[in-house]
Design an enzyme around this catalytic site. Structure first.
Site, PDB file in Angstrom:
ATOM      1  N   GLU A  90      23.332  17.675  98.336  1.00 52.42           N
ATOM      2  CA  GLU A  90      22.672  15.745  98.552  1.00 52.42           C
ATOM      3  C   GLU A  90      24.124  14.901  98.327  1.00 52.42           C
ATOM      4  O   GLU A  90      24.802  15.686  97.559  1.00 52.42           O
ATOM      5  CB  GLU A  90      22.158  14.981  97.980  1.00 52.42           C
ATOM      6  CG  GLU A  90      20.210  16.009  98.051  1.00 52.42           C
ATOM      7  CD  GLU A  90      18.835  14.925  97.457  1.00 52.42           C
ATOM      8  OE1 GLU A  90      18.416  14.781  98.140  1.00 52.42           O
ATOM      9  OE2 GLU A  90      18.935  14.660  96.914  1.00 52.42           O
ATOM     10  N   CYS A 103      29.589  10.060  97.621  1.00 49.32           N
ATOM     11  CA  CYS A 103      29.181  10.111  96.497  1.00 49.32           C
ATOM     12  C   CYS A 103      28.593  11.562  96.588  1.00 49.32           C
ATOM     13  O   CYS A 103      27.849  12.078  97.027  1.00 49.32           O
ATOM     14  CB  CYS A 103      27.771   9.528  96.325  1.00 49.32           C
ATOM     15  SG  CYS A 103      27.727   9.828  94.450  1.00 49.32           S
ATOM     16  N   CYS A 110      22.145  20.132  87.231  1.00 46.44           N
ATOM     17  CA  CYS A 110      22.953  19.927  85.949  1.00 46.44           C
ATOM     18  C   CYS A 110      22.364  20.000  84.414  1.00 46.44           C
ATOM     19  O   CYS A 110      20.906  20.433  84.541  1.00 46.44           O
ATOM     20  CB  CYS A 110      22.846  18.067  86.543  1.00 46.44           C
ATOM     21  SG  CYS A 110      23.616  17.207  85.254  1.00 46.44           S
ATOM     22  N   CYS A 114      19.790  14.555  81.715  1.00 48.55           N
ATOM     23  CA  CYS A 114      19.347  12.823  81.210  1.00 48.55           C
ATOM     24  C   CYS A 114      18.214  12.553  81.560  1.00 48.55           C
ATOM     25  O   CYS A 114      17.682  13.126  82.926  1.00 48.55           O
ATOM     26  CB  CYS A 114      21.060  11.877  81.687  1.00 48.55           C
ATOM     27  SG  CYS A 114      22.114  12.511  81.708  1.00 48.55           S
ATOM     28  N   CYS A 117      17.675  10.375  85.300  1.00 46.93           N
ATOM     29  CA  CYS A 117      18.147  11.030  86.328  1.00 46.93           C
ATOM     30  C   CYS A 117      17.280  12.673  87.159  1.00 46.93           C
ATOM     31  O   CYS A 117      16.394  12.761  86.328  1.00 46.93           O
ATOM     32  CB  CYS A 117      19.418  11.857  86.046  1.00 46.93           C
ATOM     33  SG  CYS A 117      20.266  12.906  87.523  1.00 46.93           S
ATOM     34  N   CYS A 331      21.865   5.391  93.072  1.00 42.25           N
ATOM     35  CA  CYS A 331      22.117   6.168  91.370  1.00 42.25           C
ATOM     36  C   CYS A 331      21.060   7.076  90.222  1.00 42.25           C
ATOM     37  O   CYS A 331      20.209   6.398  89.833  1.00 42.25           O
ATOM     38  CB  CYS A 331      22.935   5.104  90.788  1.00 42.25           C
ATOM     39  SG  CYS A 331      23.199   5.832  89.340  1.00 42.25           S
TER      40      CYS A 331
END
Length: 344
Positions: A90, A103, A110, A114, A117, A331
């Site tokens: 994305e 972005c 990942c 976190c 996220c 975010c």
């Protein structure tokens, strides 16, 4: 075959010499690719047909197919791109009065885990190559017929965990014969891989470094960001101070405010103490809702109080404008996709 967009200009010149071609031919091809945004070698008409055929046999000009495109009520656009290997990523386009900001993602998935996220809990796939990072920018420019002016490495993945490819992509983005976007218009975000922050300082780039801090005690930060167990706050701040000293560049600290977690006056006081005297800016982020996420947004009143306390006590702080949350483009809301499970 290797994607020709994986090579910066100097590397491409070496490739052409190995092909018994003149180095200046590489410069012609490089410039054509990024100024015309071509998707085929046949369109590169400033070189001979023979060289075009040679390039076809050695390289590809990988371009993305858009699997899904969404547009927010605020004009933010999110793209789901097919990587042609059962994976998709994305990318988000944001429009501001000063131009267009993109972005970009740097990895498929990942490793950082976190807890706020959306990429958390999804198996890590692989690093994106330099060309795959670059193509996100090119594909959006083709689709929207625009020129992007600002790049933020804040999409899926940890940019400093894909250090070499990210830096190589920045060389291409920054090159006047490439995308010609100034380094001051490029931001790199990291969850805090301390050794790579020291490495990045030595590069002396003019890019902006953004640190995802989000808490002022190791106990809180480790719960939010497991990387803190390896690189606790004290070590992270020392690395940031070294970065500032070496580069003379201001650091941006990202701080996502979550209800009943890190938004109290005591948190604000600790943050002031932690950052006092540093060349820095704090970007306060109203935490965004994600599927199965344990953290929720604090009140607007708390966010404003937090900002005002920082500003009053010598720490420049601003509240990030929320963009694209209705299409999960804000975010922390991006997540790795594969073609077998494309969710929106």
């Amino acid at each position: 075959m290797r994607n020709i967009k994986d090579y910066d200009l100097e590397e491409l010149k070496k490739q052409f010499i190995d092909l018994n071609e003149k180095a200046y031919r590489a410069e012609q091809v490089f410039k054509w690719i990024y100024t015309t945004n071509t998707t085929t070698f046949d369109e590169i008409t400033n070189i001979s047909l023979e060289l075009r055929e040679k390039l076809k046999k050695q390289y590809n000009l990988k371009s993305y197919k858009i699997l899904k495109k969404q547009e927010s009520y605020d004009g933010t656009k999110k793209y789901l791109f097919d990587l042609s290997d059962e994976n998709a990523i994305e990318t988000v386009l944001m429009s501001y009065h000063h131009g267009y900001t993109i972005c970009v993602s740097s990895q498929i998935g990942c490793k950082m885990g976190c807890k706020f996220c959306a990429s958390t809990g999804i198996p890590f796939g692989r690093n994106l190559t330099s060309g795959e990072i670059i193509e996100q920018i090119l594909a959006v420019q083709r689709e929207e017929n625009i020129k992007i002016s600002n790049i933020v490495f804040m999409g899926i993945g940890e940019p400093l965990d894909n250090y070499d490819n990210v830096l190589n992509a920045i060389k291409i983005i920054n090159n006047p014969k490439g995308l010609n976007i100034g380094a001051r218009h490029i931001s790199i975000s990291t969850s805090g891989i301390v050794p790579k922050i020291y490495d990045l300082a030595k590069e002396k780039l003019q890019c902006t470094l953004s640190i995802s801090l989000h808490a002022t005690t190791d106990e809180k930060r480790s719960k939010m960001m497991p990387i803190n167990n390896k690189y606790p706050i004290r070590e992270l701040i020392e690395a940031c101070k070294d970065y500032i000293k070496t580069t003379n560049k201001r650091i941006s600290f990202e701080y996502a405010l979550a209800k009943n977690n890190n938004e109290t006056l005591e948190d604000a006081k600790r943050l002031v103490k932690l950052l006092k005297g540093m060349l820095c800016h704090v970007n306060l982020i109203p935490i965004n809702k994600i599927e199965n996420g344990k953290y929720i947004k604090t009140t607007n009143e708390n966010i404003i109080k937090f900002r005002n306390y920082l500003n009053t006590n010598g720490i420049v702080a601003t509240i990030r404008r929320e963009l694209g949350s209705d299409i999960e483009a804000a975010c922390g809301q991006l997540r790795r996709k594969n073609l077998k499970n494309r969710g929106g």
